[in-house]
Design a protein around this motif. Structure first.
Motif, PDB file in Angstrom:
ATOM      1  N   LYS A  15      -3.990 -47.455 -55.940  1.00 11.85           N
ATOM      2  CA  LYS A  15      -3.225 -47.119 -54.733  1.00 11.85           C
ATOM      3  C   LYS A  15      -3.636 -45.778 -54.154  1.00 11.85           C
ATOM      4  O   LYS A  15      -3.477 -45.535 -52.946  1.00 11.85           O
ATOM      5  CB  LYS A  15      -1.733 -47.104 -55.059  1.00 11.85           C
ATOM      6  N   LEU A  16      -4.171 -44.898 -55.011  1.00 12.63           N
ATOM      7  CA  LEU A  16      -4.581 -43.576 -54.536  1.00 12.63           C
ATOM      8  C   LEU A  16      -5.931 -43.612 -53.826  1.00 12.63           C
ATOM      9  O   LEU A  16      -6.361 -42.604 -53.269  1.00 12.63           O
ATOM     10  CB  LEU A  16      -4.638 -42.597 -55.712  1.00 12.63           C
ATOM     11  N   ILE A  17      -6.602 -44.757 -53.896  1.00 15.89           N
ATOM     12  CA  ILE A  17      -7.899 -44.901 -53.226  1.00 15.89           C
ATOM     13  C   ILE A  17      -7.644 -45.459 -51.825  1.00 15.89           C
ATOM     14  O   ILE A  17      -7.184 -46.594 -51.662  1.00 15.89           O
ATOM     15  CB  ILE A  17      -8.827 -45.840 -54.020  1.00 15.89           C
ATOM     16  N   ASP A  18      -7.933 -44.678 -50.828  1.00 18.73           N
ATOM     17  CA  ASP A  18      -7.607 -45.038 -49.441  1.00 18.73           C
ATOM     18  C   ASP A  18      -8.324 -46.295 -48.969  1.00 18.73           C
ATOM     19  O   ASP A  18      -7.855 -46.973 -48.048  1.00 18.73           O
ATOM     20  CB  ASP A  18      -7.951 -43.876 -48.501  1.00 18.73           C
ATOM     21  N   ASN A  19      -9.463 -46.599 -49.565  1.00 20.06           N
ATOM     22  CA  ASN A  19     -10.271 -47.717 -49.085  1.00 20.06           C
ATOM     23  C   ASN A  19      -9.578 -49.070 -49.254  1.00 20.06           C
ATOM     24  O   ASN A  19      -9.825 -50.008 -48.494  1.00 20.06           O
ATOM     25  CB  ASN A  19     -11.615 -47.767 -49.836  1.00 20.06           C
ATOM     26  N   PHE A  20      -8.747 -49.211 -50.270  1.00 15.52           N
ATOM     27  CA  PHE A  20      -8.156 -50.510 -50.576  1.00 15.52           C
ATOM     28  C   PHE A  20      -7.026 -50.865 -49.612  1.00 15.52           C
ATOM     29  O   PHE A  20      -6.099 -50.082 -49.411  1.00 15.52           O
ATOM     30  CB  PHE A  20      -7.618 -50.531 -52.010  1.00 15.52           C
ATOM     31  N   HIS A  21      -7.106 -52.092 -49.046  1.00 24.65           N
ATOM     32  CA  HIS A  21      -6.024 -52.606 -48.226  1.00 24.65           C
ATOM     33  C   HIS A  21      -4.877 -53.056 -49.131  1.00 24.65           C
ATOM     34  O   HIS A  21      -5.058 -53.271 -50.330  1.00 24.65           O
ATOM     35  CB  HIS A  21      -6.499 -53.797 -47.385  1.00 24.65           C
ATOM     36  N   GLU A  22      -3.710 -53.237 -48.551  1.00 26.98           N
ATOM     37  CA  GLU A  22      -2.552 -53.683 -49.332  1.00 26.98           C
ATOM     38  C   GLU A  22      -2.803 -55.064 -49.932  1.00 26.98           C
ATOM     39  O   GLU A  22      -2.413 -55.343 -51.071  1.00 26.98           O
ATOM     40  CB  GLU A  22      -1.305 -53.725 -48.427  1.00 26.98           C
ATOM     41  N   SER A  23      -3.471 -55.919 -49.179  1.00 24.22           N
ATOM     42  CA  SER A  23      -3.774 -57.267 -49.681  1.00 24.22           C
ATOM     43  C   SER A  23      -4.745 -57.206 -50.870  1.00 24.22           C
ATOM     44  O   SER A  23      -4.645 -58.021 -51.800  1.00 24.22           O
ATOM     45  CB  SER A  23      -4.365 -58.124 -48.566  1.00 24.22           C
ATOM     46  N   SER A  24      -5.673 -56.244 -50.851  1.00 21.33           N
ATOM     47  CA  SER A  24      -6.611 -56.090 -51.961  1.00 21.33           C
ATOM     48  C   SER A  24      -5.906 -55.599 -53.223  1.00 21.33           C
ATOM     49  O   SER A  24      -6.224 -56.034 -54.341  1.00 21.33           O
ATOM     50  CB  SER A  24      -7.719 -55.096 -51.584  1.00 21.33           C
ATOM     51  N   LEU A  25      -4.926 -54.716 -53.049  1.00 22.96           N
ATOM     52  CA  LEU A  25      -4.147 -54.238 -54.189  1.00 22.96           C
ATOM     53  C   LEU A  25      -3.352 -55.376 -54.819  1.00 22.96           C
ATOM     54  O   LEU A  25      -3.296 -55.509 -56.045  1.00 22.96           O
ATOM     55  CB  LEU A  25      -3.208 -53.117 -53.749  1.00 22.96           C
ATOM     56  N   GLU A  26      -2.750 -56.204 -53.984  1.00 20.62           N
ATOM     57  CA  GLU A  26      -1.977 -57.333 -54.502  1.00 20.62           C
ATOM     58  C   GLU A  26      -2.887 -58.339 -55.202  1.00 20.62           C
ATOM     59  O   GLU A  26      -2.515 -58.918 -56.239  1.00 20.62           O
ATOM     60  CB  GLU A  26      -1.222 -58.007 -53.359  1.00 20.62           C
ATOM     61  N   PHE A  28     -15.401 -50.156 -54.349  1.00 23.61           N
ATOM     62  CA  PHE A  28     -14.371 -49.483 -53.557  1.00 23.61           C
ATOM     63  C   PHE A  28     -14.133 -50.166 -52.215  1.00 23.61           C
ATOM     64  O   PHE A  28     -13.654 -49.548 -51.276  1.00 23.61           O
ATOM     65  CB  PHE A  28     -14.754 -48.017 -53.332  1.00 23.61           C
ATOM     66  N   GLY A  29     -14.463 -51.449 -52.129  1.00 16.37           N
ATOM     67  CA  GLY A  29     -14.265 -52.183 -50.880  1.00 16.37           C
ATOM     68  C   GLY A  29     -13.163 -53.215 -51.003  1.00 16.37           C
ATOM     69  O   GLY A  29     -12.334 -53.170 -51.920  1.00 16.37           O
ATOM     70  N   ASN A  30     -13.150 -54.188 -50.071  1.00 12.48           N
ATOM     71  CA  ASN A  30     -12.057 -55.160 -50.001  1.00 12.48           C
ATOM     72  C   ASN A  30     -12.521 -56.613 -50.057  1.00 12.48           C
ATOM     73  O   ASN A  30     -11.756 -57.514 -49.743  1.00 12.48           O
ATOM     74  CB  ASN A  30     -11.251 -54.928 -48.716  1.00 12.48           C
ATOM     75  N   ASN A  31     -13.769 -56.823 -50.468  1.00 14.36           N
ATOM     76  CA  ASN A  31     -14.263 -58.177 -50.668  1.00 14.36           C
ATOM     77  C   ASN A  31     -13.708 -58.696 -51.997  1.00 14.36           C
ATOM     78  O   ASN A  31     -13.978 -58.144 -53.056  1.00 14.36           O
ATOM     79  CB  ASN A  31     -15.796 -58.178 -50.695  1.00 14.36           C
TER      80      ASN A  31
END
Length: 489
Positions: free
Chosen positions: A106-117, A252-255
């Protein structure tokens, strides 16, 4: 002629000739014998030969027997023994539980909320426990994926495993003639194998190999390479190091396909000491019986199922295909087709062959229902299974495909739970688990199965030379009493 010229001539001609003569002494000794036999058979017909040498027939037969026996002992494969091995146990401050993992993400700005979930869901279904390890560089806030940090991780893991191995075996590093290091994603210059040579001051003529980009199956490939080298070089040791490096390979991406490795891969490494010296058999744990390697890289789908690339934002990661499990299953089928005849009892081989013939005979008839291929019962060939802890789905698939019992995949599931996917070293953590449980008995056969990018399926078969007890600093020694644990579906 001055002394320097004499020394140069000695170094250039006399010493090489001496080493060649000693190394090939038995071969050279056979030359006169072969010449005599060929000459006699050439000059005389068979009847004349038997007539004239009827009293010396025993001598001829004896000479031929000696000749054949010499050839057999000269060219038979040399036995390779596993003296000991060591698995790296990271310090407790590097442990990463689910909540700690998510808090850092969560502290990594690159991740979207959907990627965290998505990562949370993968973690919950992964089979990993709360005590796996990540490198300090990833646990830092913010993360520090630098070259220097990657080197630090490599040194801590590799040197940690080797130091413990040398402490347990009391081997002088200068005795090692062959060094094989495998790490798929981190390949600096100088190489990791050069780093080991420098650290332990290995001899100048050490045969050093550095394997990169070969995925999680590279541990078996490294053993196979070391085995080949030990067939050439006499009376010596080979050191094999298997690891992976996370520092510069965290995505560190969202793929989503690239986020999965973040949830599975963890810190780990192993060091294995092999010997081809007959006198080392008594103090060795295992003997190498077979290695079988399968490569499906000619198929585009298999080639691309584990692929390192950049996403649309140019962030690098490893993409895992949805077809990975199915492709692994196909690779396994090809591998066991070669391995089966080498290890299965004759009863299973007959059944397999009969099923093969029936399939060929009846599958060609349209009205007949196609027969399913017969899957041999490998439980009759092996006592222990070390299936690469690549993920829960991979272990489930092999348990189903090979018709194994829960006890046969216990080591793999518990290794995934305790250490995560440590890539090529996971099969050694599994073997260490079996030893820590006190289950390894003399004569037991072990099957190590590993999968890797490319796509590859590789097998190594070992036989225990004695009742094997865990070595000092076995990675399970402080927690084995808590295992096995129940893993929620």
């Amino acid at each position: 002629m001055d002394d320097e010229s004499v020394q140069n001539r000695t170094r250039k001609y006399v010493k090489p000739s001496y080493h060649y003569l000693i190394t090939n002494f038995l071969k050279l000794l056979l030359v006169p014998l072969i010449a005599v036999l060929v000459t006699n058979f050439y000059r005389l017909s068979l009847n004349q030969f038997l007539l004239q040498h009827q009293y010396n027939l025993f001598g001829v037969i004896f000479s031929v027997a000696i000749f054949g026996s010499t050839l057999f002992f000269m060219y038979r494969p040399r036995s390779v023994y596993l003296l000991d091995y060591s698995c790296y146990l990271p310090p407790s401050n590097l442990q990463i539980g689910y909540e700690k993992f998510m808090n850092r993400s969560k502290l990594i700005d690159n991740f979207h909320e959907s990627s965290l979930e998505f990562q949370r869901k993968i973690l919950n279904r992964s089979g990993l426990g709360e005590e796996t390890y990540l490198p300090e560089s990833i646990l830092c806030i913010p993360p520090r994926p630098t070259m220097a940090a990657a080197r630090e991780e490599a040194e801590q893991v590799i040197f940690g495993a080797i130091d413990n191995l040398f402490d347990n075996t009391k081997i002088n590093p200068r005795e090692i003639s062959v060094l094989v290091v495998n790490c798929s994603l981190f390949n600096p210059t100088p190489s990791l194998s050069a780093m080991v040579v420098n650290k332990y001051k290995l001899r100048e003529n050490v045969k050093s190999f550095n394997l990169g980009g070969m995925g999680c199956s590279a541990g078996v490939i490294a053993i196979d390479l070391a085995n080949d080298m030990l067939q050439i070089h006499r009376h010596t040791f080979a050191l094999v190091v298997s690891t992976e490096n996370i520092t510069q390979n965290w995505y560190f991406g969202n793929n989503r396909a690239m986020l999965i490795p973040n949830c599975l891969f963890r810190v780990g490494g192993s060091a294995i000491l092999l010997s081809n010296r007959a006198r080392d058999r008594k103090r060795s744990k295992y003997k190498l019986v077979h290695t079988v390697r399968t490569h499906k890289g000619s198929d585009a789908k298999a080639f691309n199922c584990v692929y390192q690339e950049q996403d649309e934002t140019l962030k690098t990661g490893v993409s895992l295909s949805k077809d990975l499990t199915a492709i692994a299953g196909e690779a396994l089928k090809t591998n066991i087709t070669t391995l089966g005849p080498l290890v299965l009892p004759i009863s299973e081989q007959i059944l397999f062959f009969a099923n093969f013939l029936a399939k060929r005979l009846f599958n060609g008839k349209k009205k007949k229902k196609k027969k399913k291929p017969y899957l041999p019962d490998f439980k009759l060939a092996f006592d222990h299974f070390c299936i690469h802890a690549g993920g829960r789905a991979v272990i489930d698939e092999l348990e189903k495909s090979l018709k194994l019992l829960p006890k046969h995949v216990e080591a793999s599931r518990m290794t995934l739970h305790r250490f995560g996917n440590t890539s090529s070293s996971s099969i050694w953590y599994e073997l260490a688990y079996t030893e820590a449980k006190g289950r390894m008995r003399q004569g037991n056969r072990v099957w190590q199965i590993a999968f890797g990018s490319g796509f590859k399926c590789n097998s190594a078969v070992w036989v225990a030379l004695r009742d094997v007890k865990p070595s000092v600093n076995n990675p399970w020694e402080h927690c084995i009493h808590r295992y096995p644990v129940k893993i929620e579906p």
